[in-house]
Design an enzyme around this catalytic site. Sequence first.
Site, PDB file in Angstrom:
ATOM      1  N   ASP A  91      84.347  64.605  28.174  1.00  0.00           N
ATOM      2  CA  ASP A  91      85.296  63.771  28.930  1.00  0.00           C
ATOM      3  C   ASP A  91      84.740  62.369  29.126  1.00  0.00           C
ATOM      4  O   ASP A  91      84.279  62.032  30.204  1.00  0.00           O
ATOM      5  CB  ASP A  91      85.606  64.446  30.264  1.00  0.00           C
ATOM      6  N   GLU A 122      89.661  55.013  33.468  1.00  0.00           N
ATOM      7  CA  GLU A 122      90.588  56.148  33.510  1.00  0.00           C
ATOM      8  C   GLU A 122      90.325  57.062  34.700  1.00  0.00           C
ATOM      9  O   GLU A 122      91.251  57.641  35.265  1.00  0.00           O
ATOM     10  CB  GLU A 122      90.480  56.941  32.208  1.00  0.00           C
TER      11      GLU A 122
END
Length: 333
Positions: A91, A122
Site C-alpha cells: 500500500d 492519498e
Amino acid sequence: MSMPDVLSLATALVAIPSVTRDEGAVGAHVAAWLRGRGWTVTVQEVTPGRSNVWARRSGGGVTFSTHLDTVPPFIAPRHDGTRLYGRGTCDAKGIAAAMITAAERLVAEGEDRIDLLFVVGEERGSDGALHANALPATSRFLINGEPTESHVAIGCKGALRVTLRTHGREAHSAYAELGASAILPMAALLADIGALALPSDPVLGASTVNVGVIQGGTGANIVPGECTAELMIRVVGEAEPVKVAVERWVAGRAEITYPSFTPAQRFPEMPGFPAKVFAYTTDASLLTNWGTPLLYGPGSITVAHTPDEFIDVAELEAAVDTYVRLARTLLAA
C-alpha cells in the site's frame, strides 16, 4: 536498456520514507528514474516540497496510477525469500513498482499509449489526486492501484468523515459540581452508536462506521470544556442519506461537521479477470479526467497499515503480467 526488476524497484521505493506530507524524496527519486528511462516527466507541486509525478509517452491510451505516500511510521524493507516486508510494500509502493515495470515492458514492445501517474496525500485527504485531476490528461482508461488481492474490483465503498463536538463548562476538579463535563455526553452518544442506522447496497454491502479519534479535556484536574470525536463511515451510495441518518442518531446531542466525502464507485467488469468488491476508498473517484477507471493491485488490504505489512514476491511479479494484459485488453477495445 534492460528491463527493471520489480522486486529491486519495490525495495528501493519502500526504503525511502514517505509518510503523508513528507513525500518529497520518493517523488524526486521516481521522477529522476523515469526521466533516465526516456519518459517525459511533469512534476506537479501540491504543497511546498511535495509533488505528483506524471510520466508519459504518446498519450491517448491507459494511465497506471497509484499513491507514493504511506501511513506512519516508516518501516524499512526486508526480504525473507518469499515476501517483501515494510511500510508501503502493498500500500502502495509495490504496486507502483509493478506498474512501472509493466509500463516499461509495454513500451519495449512498441506500445507508447501509456502514462504513469503517482500522487501524494492519498492517506490523508487525497490532495494529490485533487491536484492531478487538473493536469491535461488524454488517457481513455485509468488503472488505479490498491491492494485487491490480484482481483479486478467491480466496486468499492466511499467514505464520509464526520466530526462530532460537545461542549461543557470548565471548573476545578475538586469542585466538579461547578462545571459541566463535555466528555460524558460524548461518551454516552458514542455508547449509543449501535442505534446509527446506515444504508446498505446489494452489491457493495452494508455501510460501516469507525470511531477513529476521541479528544477531550486538558488535564485530569480540570472539568473538560470540549470534546471531539472523528468518525469514518464507509458509504455505499450518496452522502445525503448517510447525513440524514447521522443527524437522526445524534438528535441534537452534539455539533456535526463533515470534513470530506469520497463517493462509492462501480467499475466495469473485465471478462477473463477474477473480480471482487472492496470496502475501502480510493483516489480513482477523484481522477475523473483520466478516463474510465478500473481498480487492480497485488497484495491484501488486510495487512496494509499494520506493523507486518508485506507483499508476496510471486504475486508482485505476476501483477506485472496482469497490468500488461489489462492495458492491452483496454487498448484493443
